[in-house]
Design a protein around this motif. Structure first.
Motif, PDB file in Angstrom:
ATOM      1  N   UNK A   1       4.279   2.037  -6.173  1.00 48.23           N
ATOM      2  CA  UNK A   1       4.015   2.459  -7.547  1.00 48.23           C
ATOM      3  C   UNK A   1       2.644   3.089  -7.618  1.00 48.23           C
TER       4      UNK A   1
ATOM      5  N   UNK B   1      -0.869  -3.583  -3.882  1.00 44.63           N
ATOM      6  CA  UNK B   1       0.521  -3.944  -3.660  1.00 44.63           C
ATOM      7  C   UNK B   1       1.210  -2.811  -2.906  1.00 44.63           C
ATOM      8  N   UNK B   2       2.000  -3.195  -1.953  1.00 44.34           N
ATOM      9  CA  UNK B   2       2.771  -2.173  -1.234  1.00 44.34           C
ATOM     10  C   UNK B   2       4.077  -1.965  -1.989  1.00 44.34           C
ATOM     11  N   UNK B   3       3.960  -1.593  -3.246  1.00 46.49           N
ATOM     12  CA  UNK B   3       5.165  -1.501  -4.077  1.00 46.49           C
ATOM     13  C   UNK B   3       5.543  -0.059  -4.422  1.00 46.49           C
TER      14      UNK B   3
END
Lengths: 142, 210
Positions: free
Chosen positions: A24, A20-22
């Protein structure tokens, strides 16, 4: 108890990196399925005690190292089911209606631990060693 | 096909809540807990499980309850598996055309990204509702350690379920509620404990919108 008396074959053992490109941090993931076969019938109570201890041990290891627990989950699959889960605090225990009276020669065991702040290798070593000890306890005469 | 998209951080209680919602939805249709309708055995509810790791647990828990579950592992449907999600959804529609589809995202996903994909590429979608579960017990910890993720999950939800309120004192629940509502004031908000049976009126309002 001997190694020959039960099989605990890891059908899967993977670390999945969340892509995920989040922004985190990626957690360390320990995720395995074991088919357990016992020489003698064991009680659901004995299985539950041993597996609860595994969850406790992973929880305490994370706590003592100040890691963040994503979750620790465990599901015993068979004619009767047991579901243990923890986020590093209490351990939730749920089971099917007939679980408490159940005796069995075999179960499928699914475990997942997702921990932030450690490495896949470190988590894998701790979780695996303690899981094997837990499985041996189930198959022991104690 | 009506879609309920569930999000929320790891361990917030999504699977426990989905079990209750599934019972409510299926019971609503046929007064029994089975995902098969009586007319021609058509499936009324399908659950799509997206899990971290390649060994699923939540899917097995739901299947053990007799629910119809499709798995999407080895990636996250808000980014790496968004094409697979679209294919899966459209296959479900073509093969089964269920009244309800529940999607459980990973605890690391941003549900609004998934909703965007569904809105753009999903076929025959009658409604889409994003339901985010917030962990009351760990709110302080998670909102400190991962504010971007936790707030990002909540900010665009249609419904927020503040779960595990049984672990806090009433004044602590009020405090967390205030902070959650501060992130998203337009969503429907319910404080619940999925450890216990949730009042079906909440599911009627939050899920089916009655």
């Amino acid at each position: 108890m001997s190694e020959e008396r039960h099989e605990h074959l890891p059908e899967h053992s993977h670390q999945h990196i969340l892509e995920c490109s989040n922004q985190q941090p990626d957690p360390a993931i320990f995720s395995e399925t074991h088919g357990l076969v016992f020489l003698e019938k064991v009680s659901s109570e004995k299985i539950q005690q041993a597996l609860t201890q595994w969850v406790e041990e992973i929880r305490e290891w994370a706590k003592s190292n100040a890691y963040l627990v994503g979750h620790i989950k465990l599901f015993v699959e068979g004619p009767e089911n047991l579901w243990l889960s923890s986020t590093g605090r209490s351990i939730n225990i749920k089971h099917s209606q007939g679980w408490s009276e159940w005796f069995t020669y075999r179960v499928n065991l699914n475990v997942t631990a997702i921990i932030f702040g450690t490495s896949k290798k470190a988590l894998g070593e701790v979780a695996q060693v303690r899981l094997q000890a837990c499985i041996k306890r189930i198959d022991s005469d104690e | 096909m009506n879609i309920l998209l569930f999000g929320g951080f790891l361990g917030s209680g999504k699977t426990s809540i989905i079990l209750q919602v599934a019972r409510h939805l299926v019971g609503d249709i046929e007064e029994g807990f089975s995902t098969r309708q009586s007319d021609g055995g058509k499936t009324s509810l399908v659950i799509i499980e997206n899990e971290v790791g390649e060994t699923g647990i939540d899917d097995k828990i739901l299947k053990a309850e007799g629910l119809s579950v499709r798995d999407l592992f080895a990636g996250c449907i808000c980014c790496t598996l968004n094409a697979e999600l679209t294919i899966c959804l459209n296959e479900i529609q073509e093969e089964l055309s269920p009244k309800w589809v529940i999607i459980e995202t990973t605890g690391m996903a941003f549900p609004d990204r998934v909703a965007e994909t569904i809105t753009k590429y999903g076929k025959d979608i009658e409604s889409l509702k994003t339901i985010v579960v917030a962990d009351a017990e760990r709110w302080d910890e998670l909102s400190t350690v991962m504010p971007g993720l936790v707030e990002g999950q909540i900010s665009k939800a249609d419904v927020i379920l503040l779960n595990k309120i049984d672990c806090l004192e009433p004044e602590q629940v009020s405090d967390v509620e205030e902070r959650v509502r501060g992130i998203n004031s337009s969503a429907l908000f319910y404080a619940i404990s999925a450890q216990h049976e949730v009042d079906s009126q909440i599911w009627r309002e939050a899920v089916t919108g009655k």
